[in-house]
Design a protein around this motif. Sequence first.
Motif, PDB file in Angstrom:
ATOM      1  N   GLU A 151       1.477  -0.982   0.058  1.00 51.98           N
ATOM      2  CA  GLU A 151      -0.128  -0.030   0.297  1.00 51.98           C
ATOM      3  C   GLU A 151       0.729   1.813   0.314  1.00 51.98           C
ATOM      4  N   ALA A 152       0.554   2.506  -0.438  1.00 51.56           N
ATOM      5  CA  ALA A 152       1.029   3.550  -0.767  1.00 51.56           C
ATOM      6  C   ALA A 152       1.056   4.123   0.235  1.00 51.56           C
ATOM      7  N   ARG A 153       2.335   4.798   1.366  1.00 50.17           N
ATOM      8  CA  ARG A 153       1.928   5.495   2.303  1.00 50.17           C
ATOM      9  C   ARG A 153       1.645   7.429   1.894  1.00 50.17           C
ATOM     10  N   ARG A 154       1.674   7.184   0.822  1.00 49.75           N
ATOM     11  CA  ARG A 154       1.853   8.898   0.910  1.00 49.75           C
ATOM     12  C   ARG A 154       1.997   8.387  -1.373  1.00 49.75           C
ATOM     13  N   PRO A 155       1.536   9.790  -2.046  1.00 51.95           N
ATOM     14  CA  PRO A 155       0.668   9.933  -3.403  1.00 51.95           C
ATOM     15  C   PRO A 155       2.134   9.527  -3.726  1.00 51.95           C
ATOM     16  N   LEU A 156       1.849   8.752  -5.159  1.00 52.50           N
ATOM     17  CA  LEU A 156       2.772   8.449  -5.539  1.00 52.50           C
ATOM     18  C   LEU A 156       2.717   9.368  -7.595  1.00 52.50           C
ATOM     19  N   THR A 157       4.241   9.547  -7.765  1.00 52.85           N
ATOM     20  CA  THR A 157       4.152  10.383  -8.722  1.00 52.85           C
ATOM     21  C   THR A 157       4.707   9.372 -10.647  1.00 52.85           C
ATOM     22  N   PRO A 158       4.390   9.265 -11.918  1.00 50.64           N
ATOM     23  CA  PRO A 158       4.602   8.653 -12.236  1.00 50.64           C
ATOM     24  C   PRO A 158       6.146   9.207 -12.960  1.00 50.64           C
ATOM     25  N   GLY A 159       6.851   7.841 -12.896  1.00 51.12           N
ATOM     26  CA  GLY A 159       8.182   8.208 -13.087  1.00 51.12           C
ATOM     27  C   GLY A 159       9.290   7.266 -12.206  1.00 51.12           C
ATOM     28  N   THR A 160       8.833   8.005 -11.463  1.00 54.26           N
ATOM     29  CA  THR A 160       9.442   7.977  -9.779  1.00 54.26           C
ATOM     30  C   THR A 160       9.395   5.985  -9.592  1.00 54.26           C
ATOM     31  N   PRO A 161      11.164   5.915  -8.690  1.00 60.30           N
ATOM     32  CA  PRO A 161      11.441   5.090  -8.405  1.00 60.30           C
ATOM     33  C   PRO A 161      10.651   4.584  -6.668  1.00 60.30           C
ATOM     34  N   VAL A 162      10.070   3.435  -6.459  1.00 54.95           N
ATOM     35  CA  VAL A 162       9.893   3.413  -5.504  1.00 54.95           C
ATOM     36  C   VAL A 162      10.504   2.925  -4.300  1.00 54.95           C
ATOM     37  N   ARG A 163      10.621   2.920  -3.672  1.00 49.97           N
ATOM     38  CA  ARG A 163      11.386   3.232  -1.998  1.00 49.97           C
ATOM     39  C   ARG A 163      10.723   2.134  -1.106  1.00 49.97           C
ATOM     40  N   SER A 164      11.914   1.915  -0.154  1.00 47.14           N
ATOM     41  CA  SER A 164      10.786   1.041   0.912  1.00 47.14           C
ATOM     42  C   SER A 164      10.077   2.387   1.950  1.00 47.14           C
ATOM     43  N   HIS A 165      10.243   3.315   2.023  1.00 44.99           N
ATOM     44  CA  HIS A 165       9.384   4.125   2.847  1.00 44.99           C
ATOM     45  C   HIS A 165       8.547   4.713   1.740  1.00 44.99           C
ATOM     46  N   ASP A 166       8.073   4.659   1.088  1.00 42.90           N
ATOM     47  CA  ASP A 166       7.324   4.577   0.543  1.00 42.90           C
ATOM     48  C   ASP A 166       5.590   3.909   0.464  1.00 42.90           C
ATOM     49  N   VAL A 167       5.869   2.695   1.654  1.00 37.46           N
ATOM     50  CA  VAL A 167       5.192   1.474   0.129  1.00 37.46           C
ATOM     51  C   VAL A 167       4.987   0.943   2.415  1.00 37.46           C
ATOM     52  N   GLN A 168       3.544   0.367   2.321  1.00 37.01           N
ATOM     53  CA  GLN A 168       3.983  -0.105   3.300  1.00 37.01           C
ATOM     54  C   GLN A 168       2.717  -1.702   3.669  1.00 37.01           C
ATOM     55  N   GLN A 169       2.912  -2.215   4.617  1.00 43.44           N
ATOM     56  CA  GLN A 169       1.550  -3.896   4.694  1.00 43.44           C
ATOM     57  C   GLN A 169       0.145  -3.141   4.239  1.00 43.44           C
ATOM     58  N   PRO A 170      -0.169  -3.600   3.339  1.00 48.19           N
ATOM     59  CA  PRO A 170      -1.556  -2.863   3.636  1.00 48.19           C
ATOM     60  C   PRO A 170      -2.613  -2.879   4.487  1.00 48.19           C
ATOM     61  N   LYS A 171      -3.768  -1.701   4.934  1.00 50.40           N
ATOM     62  CA  LYS A 171      -4.726  -1.971   6.318  1.00 50.40           C
ATOM     63  C   LYS A 171      -5.233  -3.079   6.373  1.00 50.40           C
ATOM     64  N   LEU A 172      -5.774  -4.271   7.031  1.00 52.77           N
ATOM     65  CA  LEU A 172      -6.722  -5.026   6.977  1.00 52.77           C
ATOM     66  C   LEU A 172      -7.900  -4.351   7.229  1.00 52.77           C
ATOM     67  N   ILE A 173      -7.645  -3.566   8.694  1.00 60.14           N
ATOM     68  CA  ILE A 173      -8.272  -3.064   9.375  1.00 60.14           C
ATOM     69  C   ILE A 173      -8.129  -1.663   9.682  1.00 60.14           C
ATOM     70  N   LYS A 174      -9.285  -0.694  10.053  1.00 62.14           N
ATOM     71  CA  LYS A 174      -9.255   0.475  10.026  1.00 62.14           C
ATOM     72  C   LYS A 174     -10.052   0.936  11.313  1.00 62.14           C
ATOM     73  N   LYS A 175      -9.832   1.673  11.808  1.00 56.58           N
ATOM     74  CA  LYS A 175     -10.009   2.645  13.184  1.00 56.58           C
ATOM     75  C   LYS A 175     -10.894   2.873  12.862  1.00 56.58           C
ATOM     76  N   GLY A 176     -12.098   1.764  14.005  1.00 58.36           N
ATOM     77  CA  GLY A 176     -13.580   2.558  14.181  1.00 58.36           C
ATOM     78  C   GLY A 176     -14.864   1.013  13.293  1.00 58.36           C
ATOM     79  N   GLN A 177     -13.914   0.268  12.763  1.00 59.05           N
ATOM     80  CA  GLN A 177     -14.377  -1.102  11.689  1.00 59.05           C
ATOM     81  C   GLN A 177     -15.046  -1.766  12.997  1.00 59.05           C
ATOM     82  N   ALA A 178     -15.724  -2.530  11.941  1.00 56.53           N
ATOM     83  CA  ALA A 178     -16.753  -3.277  13.417  1.00 56.53           C
ATOM     84  C   ALA A 178     -16.220  -4.483  12.840  1.00 56.53           C
ATOM     85  N   VAL A 179     -15.177  -5.764  13.904  1.00 54.88           N
ATOM     86  CA  VAL A 179     -13.915  -7.188  13.617  1.00 54.88           C
ATOM     87  C   VAL A 179     -14.754  -8.311  14.159  1.00 54.88           C
TER      88      VAL A 179
END
Length: 164
Positions: A75-103
């Motif tokens: 998952e992108a941590r911030r907006p990513l623009t075309p033509g840019t390389p993706v580095r580890s600080h740009d991405v994270q594991q996708p959020k499977l649970i959001k605050k306030g969500q029924a679980v």
Amino acid sequence: MIRLRPLTFAAAALAIALPALPAETAGAPGTVEIAVVANRIAAGEVITEADLEIQAVDARRARGALTLAEIAGLEARRPLTPGTPVRSHDVQQPKLIKKGQAVTMVVSHGGLTIAARGKALEDGGKGDIVRVQNIASQKIIQGEVTASGIVSVASGGLAMLAGL
């Protein structure tokens, strides 16, 4: 017996110890082929292979860039623009649970499995420990995010799930 000169041996040992860098492209010294963003990606959006393309860039610009296989599914941590390389600080594991969500809070012990409804008190990706409020008892417990909308609670949390 083959005798290597000390400098030759050191160079060979260094070549084995260093991780492989992207290969230089033919005809363009100092450039490498890496995965770059093909179209705009919003923060929080899961990146697919279709969002990326292979492009020849200056080797200095490629430093720290992740491979296509490493990026896809994150998952992108911030907006990513075309033509840019993706580095580890740009991405994270996708959020499977959001605050306030029924679980669903699940605890398993031996052959017994108990499930209860809860409300997530924070975001979490697979493997993250999150706080969840039991809807019935209003007690707050911690558990591990195991799937979308599922929080596994340690067997010590059995009484908490049961509302005792």
